[in-house]
Design an enzyme around this catalytic site. Structure first.
Site, PDB file in Angstrom:
ATOM      1  N   ASP A   1      22.237  42.165  18.192  1.00  0.00           N
ATOM      2  CA  ASP A   1      20.836  41.935  18.069  1.00  0.00           C
ATOM      3  C   ASP A   1      20.242  42.308  16.428  1.00  0.00           C
ATOM      4  O   ASP A   1      19.204  42.041  16.093  1.00  0.00           O
ATOM      5  CB  ASP A   1      19.841  42.355  18.992  1.00  0.00           C
ATOM      6  CG  ASP A   1      20.047  41.631  20.371  1.00  0.00           C
ATOM      7  OD1 ASP A   1      19.975  40.246  20.219  1.00  0.00           O
ATOM      8  OD2 ASP A   1      19.999  42.308  21.433  1.00  0.00           O
TER       9      ASP A   1
ATOM     10  N   HIS B   1      17.539  44.594  26.498  1.00  0.00           N
ATOM     11  CA  HIS B   1      18.340  43.500  26.616  1.00  0.00           C
ATOM     12  C   HIS B   1      18.138  42.393  25.402  1.00  0.00           C
ATOM     13  O   HIS B   1      17.996  42.688  24.344  1.00  0.00           O
ATOM     14  CB  HIS B   1      18.376  43.022  27.889  1.00  0.00           C
ATOM     15  CG  HIS B   1      19.549  41.966  28.314  1.00  0.00           C
ATOM     16  ND1 HIS B   1      20.648  41.888  27.679  1.00  0.00           N
ATOM     17  CD2 HIS B   1      19.626  41.199  29.299  1.00  0.00           C
ATOM     18  CE1 HIS B   1      21.392  40.868  28.523  1.00  0.00           C
ATOM     19  NE2 HIS B   1      20.729  40.525  29.307  1.00  0.00           N
TER      20      HIS B   1
ATOM     21  N   HIS C   1      25.386  50.182  22.776  1.00  0.00           N
ATOM     22  CA  HIS C   1      25.876  49.042  23.801  1.00  0.00           C
ATOM     23  C   HIS C   1      26.571  49.734  24.920  1.00  0.00           C
ATOM     24  O   HIS C   1      27.196  50.662  24.521  1.00  0.00           O
ATOM     25  CB  HIS C   1      26.625  48.123  23.383  1.00  0.00           C
ATOM     26  CG  HIS C   1      26.670  46.897  23.995  1.00  0.00           C
ATOM     27  ND1 HIS C   1      27.776  46.870  24.969  1.00  0.00           N
ATOM     28  CD2 HIS C   1      26.003  45.608  23.834  1.00  0.00           C
ATOM     29  CE1 HIS C   1      27.473  45.405  25.505  1.00  0.00           C
ATOM     30  NE2 HIS C   1      26.454  44.846  25.083  1.00  0.00           N
TER      31      HIS C   1
HETATM   32  N1  CMC Z   1      19.249  54.596  19.178  1.00  0.00           N
HETATM   33  C1  CMC Z   1      19.297  55.984  19.322  1.00  0.00           C
HETATM   34  N2  CMC Z   1      20.118  56.709  20.267  1.00  0.00           N
HETATM   35  C2  CMC Z   1      20.576  55.692  21.036  1.00  0.00           C
HETATM   36  C3  CMC Z   1      20.877  54.468  21.286  1.00  0.00           C
HETATM   37  C4  CMC Z   1      19.894  53.993  20.034  1.00  0.00           C
HETATM   38  N3  CMC Z   1      19.878  52.440  19.837  1.00  0.00           N
HETATM   39  N4  CMC Z   1      21.470  53.905  22.164  1.00  0.00           N
HETATM   40  C5  CMC Z   1      21.780  54.895  22.893  1.00  0.00           C
HETATM   41  N5  CMC Z   1      21.468  56.082  22.253  1.00  0.00           N
HETATM   42  C6  CMC Z   1      21.845  57.255  22.502  1.00  0.00           C
HETATM   43  C7  CMC Z   1      21.165  57.894  23.923  1.00  0.00           C
HETATM   44  O1  CMC Z   1      19.869  58.535  23.693  1.00  0.00           O
HETATM   45  C8  CMC Z   1      22.137  58.865  24.557  1.00  0.00           C
HETATM   46  O2  CMC Z   1      21.903  60.102  23.743  1.00  0.00           O
HETATM   47  P1  CMC Z   1      22.017  61.642  24.713  1.00  0.00           P
HETATM   48  O3  CMC Z   1      23.689  61.380  25.262  1.00  0.00           O
HETATM   49  O4  CMC Z   1      22.111  62.720  23.841  1.00  0.00           O
HETATM   50  O5  CMC Z   1      21.102  61.434  25.811  1.00  0.00           O
HETATM   51  C9  CMC Z   1      23.547  58.017  24.340  1.00  0.00           C
HETATM   52  O6  CMC Z   1      23.199  57.577  22.982  1.00  0.00           O
HETATM   53  C10 CMC Z   1      23.821  57.346  25.222  1.00  0.00           C
HETATM   54  O7  CMC Z   1      22.707  56.210  25.579  1.00  0.00           O
HETATM   55  P2  CMC Z   1      22.598  55.630  27.022  1.00  0.00           P
HETATM   56  O8  CMC Z   1      21.211  55.189  27.025  1.00  0.00           O
HETATM   57  O9  CMC Z   1      23.260  56.414  28.147  1.00  0.00           O
HETATM   58  O10 CMC Z   1      23.370  54.321  26.827  1.00  0.00           O
HETATM   59  P3  CMC Z   1      23.542  53.057  27.736  1.00  0.00           P
HETATM   60  O11 CMC Z   1      24.983  52.415  27.829  1.00  0.00           O
HETATM   61  O12 CMC Z   1      22.770  53.362  28.962  1.00  0.00           O
HETATM   62  O13 CMC Z   1      22.534  52.136  26.774  1.00  0.00           O
HETATM   63  C11 CMC Z   1      21.589  50.394  25.444  1.00  0.00           C
HETATM   64  C12 CMC Z   1      22.921  50.885  26.310  1.00  0.00           C
HETATM   65  C13 CMC Z   1      21.915  49.110  24.940  1.00  0.00           C
HETATM   66  C14 CMC Z   1      20.684  49.880  26.426  1.00  0.00           C
HETATM   67  C15 CMC Z   1      21.143  51.434  24.371  1.00  0.00           C
HETATM   68  O14 CMC Z   1      22.133  51.409  23.527  1.00  0.00           O
HETATM   69  C16 CMC Z   1      19.926  50.926  23.564  1.00  0.00           C
HETATM   70  O15 CMC Z   1      18.743  51.318  24.324  1.00  0.00           O
HETATM   71  N6  CMC Z   1      19.807  50.200  22.600  1.00  0.00           N
HETATM   72  C17 CMC Z   1      18.898  49.902  21.705  1.00  0.00           C
HETATM   73  C18 CMC Z   1      18.313  48.469  22.363  1.00  0.00           C
HETATM   74  C19 CMC Z   1      19.412  47.332  21.862  1.00  0.00           C
HETATM   75  O16 CMC Z   1      19.812  47.136  21.005  1.00  0.00           O
HETATM   76  N7  CMC Z   1      19.641  46.618  22.838  1.00  0.00           N
HETATM   77  C20 CMC Z   1      20.681  45.433  22.871  1.00  0.00           C
HETATM   78  C21 CMC Z   1      21.960  45.662  23.308  1.00  0.00           C
HETATM   79  S1  CMC Z   1      23.276  44.222  22.968  1.00  0.00           S
HETATM   80  C22 CMC Z   1      22.351  42.732  23.550  1.00  0.00           C
HETATM   81  C23 CMC Z   1      22.115  42.583  24.888  1.00  0.00           C
HETATM   82  O17 CMC Z   1      22.861  43.117  25.868  1.00  0.00           O
HETATM   83  O18 CMC Z   1      21.095  41.996  25.147  1.00  0.00           O
END
Ligand code: CMC
Length: 422
Positions: free
Chosen positions: A357, A262, A301
């Site tokens: 971010d 986050h 996201h």
């Molecule tokens: N790098 C590589 N792969 C990713 C990433 C990433 N940053 N984000 C998602 N994926 C992949 C994930 O491995 C999954 O692949 P598969 O379907 O093969 O298992 C797929 O994309 C879906 O990911 P998810 O984890 O189910 O998606 P989510 O909606 O639960 O997570 C998130 C959203 C923001 C937590 C995630 O994208 C992430 O960890 N991003 C990196 C951290 C980040 O930048 N966070 C800031 C978010 S914006 C500001 C805020 O809200 O604070």
């Protein structure tokens, strides 16, 4: 075509028609037909936790609006305190209303001297976000009347206090970590100027911030002010639904924001770019992410399946800051990383784009903020959003948050005395 869905319980053939209202279905209707059968929705990906009129996101189109106003217009023309007013009150203020609100915030920027003394108990290398969580929780003990959440006047008073004190608390953590003396608020300055003064003032009689950097902070505060039901805002609502005071609820929301998934992501981005080190290492880094070794921080996201509109604005603003500070050497790595990822099928197929971010940390670093302060810089403006949601939640007389679970543990069994256990 009727705006409803029909659900049939195939075990007994009974059906129920549930109206679709505002794009959602009411779980109470579902429960009439299927009492005790819970939705299994870890991470609340398909659950609307509340009805809210504060911010709107269209994740496919990359749209963000506060109270209906596009984020691009607010970023270009507004100020953080005007946006805070908008989020809290629902309408843009008149000139007189804004003057009054700014005045209220300005006279509440000071913190009790004892709060400063808490800081002395922290280890010299304490993370400022951990310190901020503790300071906020401690503030609740200074304002016992903050518990009176049913009194709108008292609630408003603490809403203003929290917005006003966040920059003071945030700067205090930095001064402590750097071994520098605390700088008192200068109420002759604007909200962002005052924050920069409390961060950087040394022996000069008055700190004068560069106007381009003041504008950059204002812009970043506007962009981070609200983002509907994100993890920390949901925490604020959940803790607030137990009728905890707003300081305790903000401490909990700040703790949620601390996480690297986050608000801690901006810090994680900078650490990632630093560890990549050079343009040549970008392809190998992207390959390792695709092989499952960590994530590309600042990408992806839950809601945006398109370029995060805030990231677009920040990417542009970065150049205005670099014109003053000199270019952040990590920018080229960030640009190359973005270009590589956006052309790669792994990221395309998962619709992973830069989020807010990805570029904000580059600006913060160029302005001289230590990396550990990045999530704190996020927490300052998000306080307006948290409080807007907290007030809305209380106005809606929301029930205490209390989800159900699908139990997957052991069936009933009898206690075994310790000597008889294998
Ligand atoms: N790098 C590589 N792969 C990713 C990433 C990433 N940053 N984000 C998602 N994926 C992949 C994930 O491995 C999954 O692949 P598969 O379907 O093969 O298992 C797929 O994309 C879906 O990911 P998810 O984890 O189910 O998606 P989510 O909606 O639960 O997570 C998130 C959203 C923001 C937590 C995630 O994208 C992430 O960890 N991003 C990196 C951290 C980040 O930048 N966070 C800031 C978010 S914006 C500001 C805020 O809200 O604070």
């Amino acid at each position: 075509m009727p705006e409803s869905i029909t659900i049939t319980d195939n075990r007994n053939g009974q059906s129920i028609e549930i109206p679709i209202v505002e794009g959602g279905v009411n779980s109470a209707e579902w429960s009439k037909l299927l009492p005790g059968l819970w939705f299994y929705d870890p991470g609340f990906s398909a659950t609307a936790e509340c009805e809210s009129a504060i911010s709107f996101i269209d994740g496919d189109a990359g749209v963000l609006q506060y109270r209906g106003y596009p984020i691009e217009q607010l970023a270009e023309r507004s100020t953080y305190l005007e946006v805070a007013y908008l989020l809290l009150k629902g309408e843009l203020p008149t000139a007189a209303e804004l003057e009054d609100f700014v005045g209220q915030v300005t006279i509440h920027t000071f913190i009790h001297e004892n709060v400063k003394r808490f800081l002395e108990g922290f280890h010299y290398d304490a993370h400022p976000m951990g310190m901020l969580v503790s300071e906020l929780a401690a503030l609740s003990t200074f304002y016992p009347d903050a518990k009176r959440i049913d009194d709108p006047e008292i609630r408003w008073g603490h809403t203003v206090r929290l917005i006003a004190k966040m920059p003071t608390l945030a700067a205090a953590t930095h001064r402590f970590c750097s071994g520098m003396p605390f700088v008192y608020p200068n109420n002759a300055l604007s909200f962002p100027e005052n924050f920069l003064s409390m961060m950087w003032k040394m022996s000069e009689p008055a700190y004068e911030a560069n106007p381009a950097l003041v504008r950059a902070i204002e812009l970043l505060f506007i962009l981070h002010a609200d983002h509907e039901q994100n993890c920390s805002t949901t925490t604020m609502r959940v803790v607030g639904s137990a009728h905890a005071d707003p300081y305790s609820a903000c401490a909990a929301a700040t703790a949620a924001l601390y996480g690297p998934r986050h608000g801690g992501a901006n810090e994680a981005v900078l650490r990632m770019l630093t560890s990549i080190g050079s343009l040549d290492n970008v392809p190998d880094f992207v390959r390792s992410v695709k092989e499952g070794h960590g994530r590309l921080q600042g990408f992806g996201h839950r809601v945006y399946k398109n370029y995060d509109p805030r990231a677009k604005i920040i990417r542009q603003a970065a150049y205005d800051v670099f014109a003053v500070t000199g270019k952040n050497p990590l920018l080229d790595i960030a640009l190359k990383l973005e270009e590589t990822a956006l052309a790669d099928d792994y990221f395309i197929s998962r619709r992973l784009y830069p989020n807010v971010d990805f570029y904000s940390g580059l600006i913060y670093q160029a302005m001289g903020f230590p990396v550990s302060m990045f999530p704190v810089l996020f927490a300052i403006p998000r306080t307006a959003g948290w409080l807007a949601h907290w007030n809305e939640m209380l106005d809606h007389k929301t029930k205490i948050a209390r989800p159900r679970q699908l139990y997957s543990g052991a069936p009933r069994r009898d206690y075994v005395p310790i000597g008889e256990r294998s």
